[in-house]
Design a protein around this motif. Structure first.
Motif: not given
Length: 299
Positions: A282-298
């Motif tokens: 998606l070239p129109r995306v100017r900014s992206a915030t990516v958060h990762v959660n470990p599998s099994g976490a609530h």
């Protein structure tokens, strides 16, 4: 993690938008001026309705242009997302101007319907209607093509508005036809029909503008983002995708599930790859915030 495309990229797209506005403004202003002269000579309220709409169309370039200029400013401690929302405010102004032109056209047509009069200089009215069609179609193509290229909803909506104006200009030819056969009532009736068409455009434009203000995004865009993220190596699942348009820039917030036993550095690397895939898809995306959660976490 977060990332944004350079401010220069935003500068370039705003410059493209301004260029499209200047070209369409010049075309529509010349068209409205020529039509106004013929209105005075002929007394056609159908052509007057069309001229008023073309004037409104030309004037809408002003708030949109101001919004593009404001959008070039850097984010501040108060406006941390920048000034892109100025485009949405400009969209409201555009809708109000279009609506006002519909009311003005309707009032003038109703007054003429109560005291119909024959048109003068029918060939000139027909010629002005054709000029109105051509001028609006040129403006529509310039605005829509540029708006789609840079992701500006207000520019695309303004272009669709101009395309509808092109069709209403052709409708003026009906009033010429009626007057040629002595049907004096046809001119104000066509004027009312044009006012009704403008009202429909106003409603459609209002829906688009309000949807943007409510952070609406095409579901297909969200689906496309999901496909890109799932294809990223190391991503086990997608917990949440949120996207919003701010002006003609798309901003994304994503939560992903990754392996629970990996190191922080590996998780960071996956987030970086996911972000890269999102920008690529998606070239129109100017900014992206990516958060990762470990599998099994609530969550």
């Amino acid at each position: 993690m977060g990332h944004g495309h350079g401010h220069g990229h935003h500068h370039d797209t705003s410059r493209e938008g301004m260029r499209a506005l200047w070209i369409s403004l010049a075309v529509l202003a010349a068209t409205a001026l020529l039509q106004a002269v013929v209105v005075v000579l002929s007394g056609s309220v159908a052509l007057l309705s069309d001229t008023l709409h073309n004037v409104a169309d030309a004037l809408t370039a002003v708030p949109v242009g101001i919004a593009f200029l404001l959008g070039r400013r850097h984010a501040s401690t108060r406006f941390t997302y920048g000034y892109g929302r100025a485009e949405d405010i400009a969209g409201i102004v555009v809708v109000l101007v279009i609506g006002a032109s519909a009311i003005a056209a309707a009032v003038e047509s109703v007054q003429r319907l109560s005291s119909p009069a024959s048109l003068r200089d029918l060939p000139a009215v027909a010629g002005a209607a054709i000029v109105g069609f051509l001028g609006n179609e040129i403006a529509a193509r310039v605005r829509i093509r540029t708006g789609r290229r840079i992701g500006s909803a207000v520019l695309v909506a303004d272009g669709m508005h101009a395309r509808t104006d092109a069709l209403t200009s052709l409708a003026v030819l009906l009033s010429v036809f009626g007057s040629a056969f002595g049907l004096t009532w046809m001119d104000p009736v066509v004027g009312l029909a044009i006012a009704a068409m403008i009202a429909v455009v106003t409603y459609s434009a209002a829906r688009q503008v309000l949807a943007r203000l409510m952070d609406a995004v095409d579901p297909a865009v969200v689906d496309q983002a999901g496909i890109a993220l799932r294809a990223t190596d190391g991503v086990e699942g997608i917990d949440r995708i949120r996207m919003r348009w701010i002006g003609h820039d798309l901003h994304a917030e994503v939560e992903l599930t990754v392996g629970g036993s990996m190191s922080l550095q590996d998780a960071h690397e996956i987030a970086h790859r996911a972000e890269h895939c999102l920008h690529h898809a998606l070239p129109r995306v100017r900014s992206a915030t990516v958060h990762v959660n470990p599998s099994g976490a609530h969550l």
